[in-house]
Enzyme design. Structure first.
Site, PDB file in Angstrom:
ATOM      1  N   HIS A 393       0.790  -1.101  -0.062  1.00  0.00           N
ATOM      2  CA  HIS A 393       0.066  -0.185   0.124  1.00  0.00           C
ATOM      3  C   HIS A 393       0.776   1.409   0.028  1.00  0.00           C
ATOM      4  O   HIS A 393       2.064   1.248   0.196  1.00  0.00           O
ATOM      5  CB  HIS A 393      -1.079   0.037   1.264  1.00  0.00           C
ATOM      6  CG  HIS A 393      -0.146  -0.077   2.554  1.00  0.00           C
ATOM      7  ND1 HIS A 393      -0.005   1.325   2.969  1.00  0.00           N
ATOM      8  CD2 HIS A 393       0.079  -0.955   3.480  1.00  0.00           C
ATOM      9  CE1 HIS A 393       0.773   1.122   4.297  1.00  0.00           C
ATOM     10  NE2 HIS A 393       0.707  -0.223   4.410  1.00  0.00           N
ATOM     11  N   CYS A 412       2.971  -5.210   7.001  1.00  0.00           N
ATOM     12  CA  CYS A 412       2.673  -4.832   5.358  1.00  0.00           C
ATOM     13  C   CYS A 412       3.762  -3.877   4.535  1.00  0.00           C
ATOM     14  O   CYS A 412       4.731  -3.485   5.432  1.00  0.00           O
ATOM     15  CB  CYS A 412       1.292  -3.908   5.299  1.00  0.00           C
ATOM     16  SG  CYS A 412       0.008  -4.885   5.501  1.00  0.00           S
TER      17      CYS A 412
END
Length: 489
Positions: A393, A412
């Site tokens: 992301h 992440c």
């Protein structure tokens, strides 16, 4: 390599600890008059290639059997080494077979120390011996380049007594007694020419050489000789050689990587690449998981790009990070535009009393952060199915990409050039680009599926040799290369 090195290596291996039952002393029983088998005796090139591969496998600490065999080879008279060569070939062949059967995660973590290498694997009848031995190498294009660099490292005159650097942080213009050792190390490793300009202060040629050294070790190239720079200056040739060799096998995943386009995230290099037909067509700096919340090794595929994603806060982050902040600051949720939702995703309004009860009972709700520039995921999320709830992301905290060490996330992967990556993966036409730009003007969440899913791999390649023959190293941020390795020289 000189005889002194081989004798020193044999002496070191004599005290290398046994790791498994297979590593116990085992010297082939042979008659004093037994001669080297005809094939190994006559095929000097094959014999030398096998010897080098065995040495490399022992140095890389891939499996205790390689250490045992190397000890045995050094103690066996040359005329009686036939059975040792046969066993070395069989063991290397079995290792390669079992290595290729390991899953992607086990390969990246070098999960090979306990492999069962028992059983005979003779040279196939009629096959060229040198060809058979050469086929046991890891299937990596830069194998010869790495072998050449390993030979240079272990042959360095200072390899047996590597200098040590211990000094307060050194800045340009400082004077320090550590400068002599720093110069010697940089010259030995090729970062500083032998005919450099010497001086009593830290400046000029040596300052430039330190910045070069820092860049190829993935450090901030500011010339400041701090803790991390000193750690790598103190890393001697044998450990460097070991890391290069271990990472050859990490990159032996040719059977797992597709021929078409794929995304590769190299965790210790904090770098994402898009590879197509063997060539890199896109790169971006990334932020990966901190040590206690490591980004996992995985093989998946990107199926969709989410524009303006909402962030559904994982339970681990909720309990470890947000609830403690919320206990101190009741306005924290509002300031971060976080809303409370139930298990069905419906917003929940809690009174002061209900808040107290919820916090006391472990907070049986979830949190969702609304889309927008404030959102922790930024404006782009790359969805890939996996069991760890990991995805790629963007992020609103772009300044973090300027840090050298970027193991900062909760697992992440944050991508610096997320917008460009999204356009590349979506094959954005002018019409598609206009659509994306219109979406970015608002906060409506839109899932955009890729025409074809793109494979994505997270890997742990912490050292390599580039096309110019330059060695590169990265910090072992998750400890995959920590072990019982002892000094070779």
């Amino acid at each position: 390599m000189g005889m002194r090195f081989w004798l020193a290596l044999a002496a070191w291996l004599s005290c290398w600890p046994a790791v498994s039952a297979q590593a116990q002393e085992h010297v082939p029983v042979s008659d004093a008059t037994e001669q080297l088998s005809h094939s190994w005796m006559t095929e000097e090139a094959a014999r030398n290639e096998l010897t080098e591969q065995l040495f490399e496998a022992a140095l890389a600490q891939l499996h205790p059997d390689f250490v045992r065999l190397w000890k045995t080879l050094q103690r066996t008279p040359a005329a009686q080494r036939g059975p040792v060569y046969d066993e070395a070939f069989s063991t290397l062949a079995r290792f390669q077979q079992r290595w290729r059967s390991l899953d992607f995660v086990a390969r990246e973590q070098i999960g090979s120390m306990t492999l069962n290498l028992a059983g005979a694997t003779p040279v196939p009848p009629g096959r060229d011996l040198l060809e058979a031995v050469t086929s046991l190498r890891p299937a990596v294009a830069e194998y010869n380049a790495v072998r050449s660099q390993v030979k240079k490292l272990v042959a360095l005159p200072m390899a047996e007594r590597w200098p040590s650097v211990s000094t307060p942080s050194l800045h340009e213009g400082d004077a320090s007694p550590a400068l002599d050792n720093i110069r010697d190390i940089l010259v030995a490793l090729g970062d500083l020419p032998r005919d450099h300009q010497r001086g009593d202060v830290y400046s000029g040629d040596i300052f430039s050489a330190v910045k070069t050294f820092q860049a190829r070790h993935g450090l901030t190239a500011d010339g400041v000789v701090g803790r991390q720079t000193q750690k790598w200056l103190n890393t001697g040739p044998e450990e460097r050689a070991r890391l290069l060799l271990r990472n050859l096998w990490r990159r032996d995943v040719v059977d797992r990587l597709p021929d078409q386009r794929y995304v590769l995230v190299n965790i210790p290099d904090y770098r994402l690449s898009v590879v197509e037909k063997g060539s890199e067509i896109f790169t971006s700096r990334v932020i990966v998981g901190q040590q206690l919340r490591a980004t996992p090794i995985l093989a998946s595929e990107i199926r969709s790009v989410v524009i303006n994603p909402a962030w559904h806060v994982p339970r681990s982050i909720l309990s470890k990070d947000i609830l403690p902040k919320l206990a101190k600051d009741p306005g924290y949720l509002a300031s971060q535009q976080l809303e409370v939702i139930d298990e069905q995703g419906n917003p929940v309004a809690l009174s002061a009393e209900q808040w107290s009860q919820a916090l006391a009972s472990g907070f049986p709700y979830r949190l969702r952060q609304k889309p927008g520039d404030h959102n922790a995921l930024g404006r782009y999320k790359f969805y890939l199915p996996n069991n760890d709830s990991i995805y790629l992301h963007s992020t609103p905290k772009m300044g973090l990409f300027d840090q050298g060490a970027r193991a900062l996330s909760s697992g992440c992967v944050r991508v610096e050039k997320a917008e460009s990556l999204a356009e590349l993966l979506l094959g954005a036409t002018p019409k598609k680009l206009d659509e994306i730009q219109d979406l970015l003007k608002e906060t409506t969440t839109r899932w955009m599926p890729l025409t074809s899913p793109v494979p994505v791999f997270t890997v742990y390649w912490s050292s390599w040799v580039d096309g110019a023959g330059t060695q590169h190293f990265r910090n072992d941020i998750y400890g995959f290369d920590q072990g019982s390795f002892k000094s070779v020289l």
